[in-house]
Design a protein around this motif. Structure first.
Motif, PDB file in Angstrom:
ATOM      1  N   PRO A 181      28.991  40.447  37.511  1.00 31.05           N
ATOM      2  CA  PRO A 181      29.031  38.898  37.154  1.00 31.05           C
ATOM      3  C   PRO A 181      29.674  38.700  35.779  1.00 31.05           C
ATOM      4  O   PRO A 181      29.440  39.654  34.848  1.00 31.05           O
ATOM      5  N   PHE A 182      30.814  38.039  35.637  1.00 32.10           N
ATOM      6  CA  PHE A 182      31.261  37.742  34.183  1.00 32.10           C
ATOM      7  C   PHE A 182      30.188  37.321  33.229  1.00 32.10           C
ATOM      8  O   PHE A 182      29.345  36.500  33.472  1.00 32.10           O
ATOM      9  N   LYS A 186      29.060  39.436  26.699  1.00 32.66           N
ATOM     10  CA  LYS A 186      29.838  40.681  26.399  1.00 32.66           C
ATOM     11  C   LYS A 186      31.055  40.517  25.555  1.00 32.66           C
ATOM     12  O   LYS A 186      31.569  41.123  24.882  1.00 32.66           O
ATOM     13  N   VAL A 187      32.017  39.463  26.243  1.00 31.81           N
ATOM     14  CA  VAL A 187      33.006  39.193  25.635  1.00 31.81           C
ATOM     15  C   VAL A 187      32.823  38.783  24.149  1.00 31.81           C
ATOM     16  O   VAL A 187      33.516  39.082  23.153  1.00 31.81           O
ATOM     17  N   ALA A 188      31.670  38.060  23.780  1.00 27.45           N
ATOM     18  CA  ALA A 188      31.435  37.417  22.506  1.00 27.45           C
ATOM     19  C   ALA A 188      31.156  38.673  21.648  1.00 27.45           C
ATOM     20  O   ALA A 188      31.559  38.881  20.339  1.00 27.45           O
ATOM     21  N   ALA A 189      30.209  39.773  22.058  1.00 27.21           N
ATOM     22  CA  ALA A 189      30.120  40.804  21.457  1.00 27.21           C
ATOM     23  C   ALA A 189      31.217  41.640  20.952  1.00 27.21           C
ATOM     24  O   ALA A 189      31.335  42.049  19.936  1.00 27.21           O
ATOM     25  N   ILE A 208      38.666  31.673  25.591  1.00 26.61           N
ATOM     26  CA  ILE A 208      38.737  32.744  26.652  1.00 26.61           C
ATOM     27  C   ILE A 208      37.996  32.537  27.771  1.00 26.61           C
ATOM     28  O   ILE A 208      38.412  32.763  28.828  1.00 26.61           O
ATOM     29  N   GLU A 209      36.653  31.783  27.760  1.00 29.28           N
ATOM     30  CA  GLU A 209      36.181  31.413  28.791  1.00 29.28           C
ATOM     31  C   GLU A 209      36.798  30.592  29.770  1.00 29.28           C
ATOM     32  O   GLU A 209      37.045  30.766  31.040  1.00 29.28           O
ATOM     33  N   THR A 210      37.399  29.602  29.115  1.00 28.70           N
ATOM     34  CA  THR A 210      38.192  28.614  29.817  1.00 28.70           C
ATOM     35  C   THR A 210      39.374  29.165  30.556  1.00 28.70           C
ATOM     36  O   THR A 210      39.450  28.969  31.898  1.00 28.70           O
ATOM     37  N   GLU A 254      42.257  42.797  32.475  1.00 33.52           N
ATOM     38  CA  GLU A 254      42.821  41.493  32.240  1.00 33.52           C
ATOM     39  C   GLU A 254      42.137  40.529  31.074  1.00 33.52           C
ATOM     40  O   GLU A 254      42.834  39.738  30.307  1.00 33.52           O
ATOM     41  N   ILE A 255      40.898  40.567  31.392  1.00 31.93           N
ATOM     42  CA  ILE A 255      39.808  39.676  30.323  1.00 31.93           C
ATOM     43  C   ILE A 255      40.317  40.487  28.895  1.00 31.93           C
ATOM     44  O   ILE A 255      40.346  39.706  28.105  1.00 31.93           O
ATOM     45  N   GLY A 256      40.468  41.942  28.857  1.00 29.55           N
ATOM     46  CA  GLY A 256      40.687  42.300  27.424  1.00 29.55           C
ATOM     47  C   GLY A 256      42.249  41.876  27.104  1.00 29.55           C
ATOM     48  O   GLY A 256      42.018  41.717  25.800  1.00 29.55           O
ATOM     49  N   ASN A 257      43.101  42.020  27.929  1.00 30.17           N
ATOM     50  CA  ASN A 257      44.491  41.320  27.419  1.00 30.17           C
ATOM     51  C   ASN A 257      44.331  39.813  26.958  1.00 30.17           C
ATOM     52  O   ASN A 257      45.048  39.589  25.921  1.00 30.17           O
ATOM     53  N   ILE A 258      43.459  39.089  27.846  1.00 29.15           N
ATOM     54  CA  ILE A 258      43.381  37.620  27.181  1.00 29.15           C
ATOM     55  C   ILE A 258      42.748  37.687  25.758  1.00 29.15           C
ATOM     56  O   ILE A 258      43.202  37.020  24.968  1.00 29.15           O
ATOM     57  N   VAL A 259      41.621  38.348  25.712  1.00 31.71           N
ATOM     58  CA  VAL A 259      40.936  38.663  24.274  1.00 31.71           C
ATOM     59  C   VAL A 259      42.154  39.111  23.291  1.00 31.71           C
ATOM     60  O   VAL A 259      42.154  38.617  22.037  1.00 31.71           O
TER      61      VAL A 259
END
Ligand SMILES: [Zn+2]
Length: 151
Positions: A60-61, A65-68, A91-93, A107-112
Motif C-alpha cells: 500500500p502507498f 515513506k515519501v515524507a522520509a 505529491i500525495e494529491t 513513477e512516484i520517484g519521478n514525481i518527487v
C-alpha cells in the motif's frame, strides 16, 4: 434517499454540517410524506493505492515513506517545514488523483524529483542520487550538468 420510516423516496435535506472530526458530512433529512426526520452521513470513499515495487511486489502507498525521502533530501537546507509539508501534500494529491489504482515506485520517484527540482536544487540532486542509484561519479556529474544547463 428513501425514508427509513415509510419507505417513500421524497425526502429532503434540512441541515448539513461536518461531523466532529471533519471526515464526514452529517445531513438531517425530512420525509415529505410522513414528516419524520433521519440522519445520513456522507464519507469519502477511500480506495487504497498500491505501489508496485522494483521487485514487482506490491504494497500500500505509504505517505511516511515519501515524507522520509523528501525530508532526507531537504536536510539542513534553508527550506521552511511548511513548504516541505506542502510539497509532500502535492505529491500525495498527484499520486491519488491518477486514474489507475496501482503506481510504479519509479513513477512516484519521478514525481518527487519533479517537485524537488522546483523547490531546491540541492535537495533535488540529493534525492536523485539516492533514488537513481548513480553507479559512478560520471552519472552523478551528468545529472549535475543537466541541472546547471537549465539555468
Ligand atoms: Zn417517511
Amino acid at each position: 434517499m428513501k425514508c427509513p420510516f415509510c419507505g417513500k423516496e421524497n425526502t429532503r435535506v434540512i441541515d448539513s454540517r461536518p461531523a466532529e472530526d471533519n471526515s464526514a458530512i452529517r445531513r438531517r433529512r425530512q420525509c415529505d410524506k410522513c414528516g419524520k426526520r433521519f440522519t445520513t452521513y456522507e464519507k469519502v470513499e477511500v480506495i487504497p493505492l498500491i505501489v508496485i515495487k522494483k521487485d514487482r511486489n506490491r504494497e500500500p502507498f505509504d505517505r511516511d515513506k515519501v515524507a522520509a525521502g523528501v525530508y532526507g533530501a531537504c536536510h539542513k537546507r534553508p527550506i521552511p517545514a511548511e513548504k516541505i509539508n506542502k510539497l509532500i501534500d502535492d505529491i500525495e494529491t498527484i499520486v491519488f488523483n491518477r486514474e489507475e489504482k496501482e503506481i510504479e515506485s519509479s513513477e512516484i520517484g519521478n514525481i518527487v524529483m519533479d517537485k524537488l527540482n522546483e523547490l531546491d536544487q540541492v535537495a533535488y540532486v540529493r534525492f536523485a542520487s539516492v533514488y537513481r542509484e548513480f553507479k559512478d561519479v560520471n552519472t552523478f556529474i551528468d545529472e549535475l550538468k543537466k541541472i546547471l544547463d537549465k539555468k
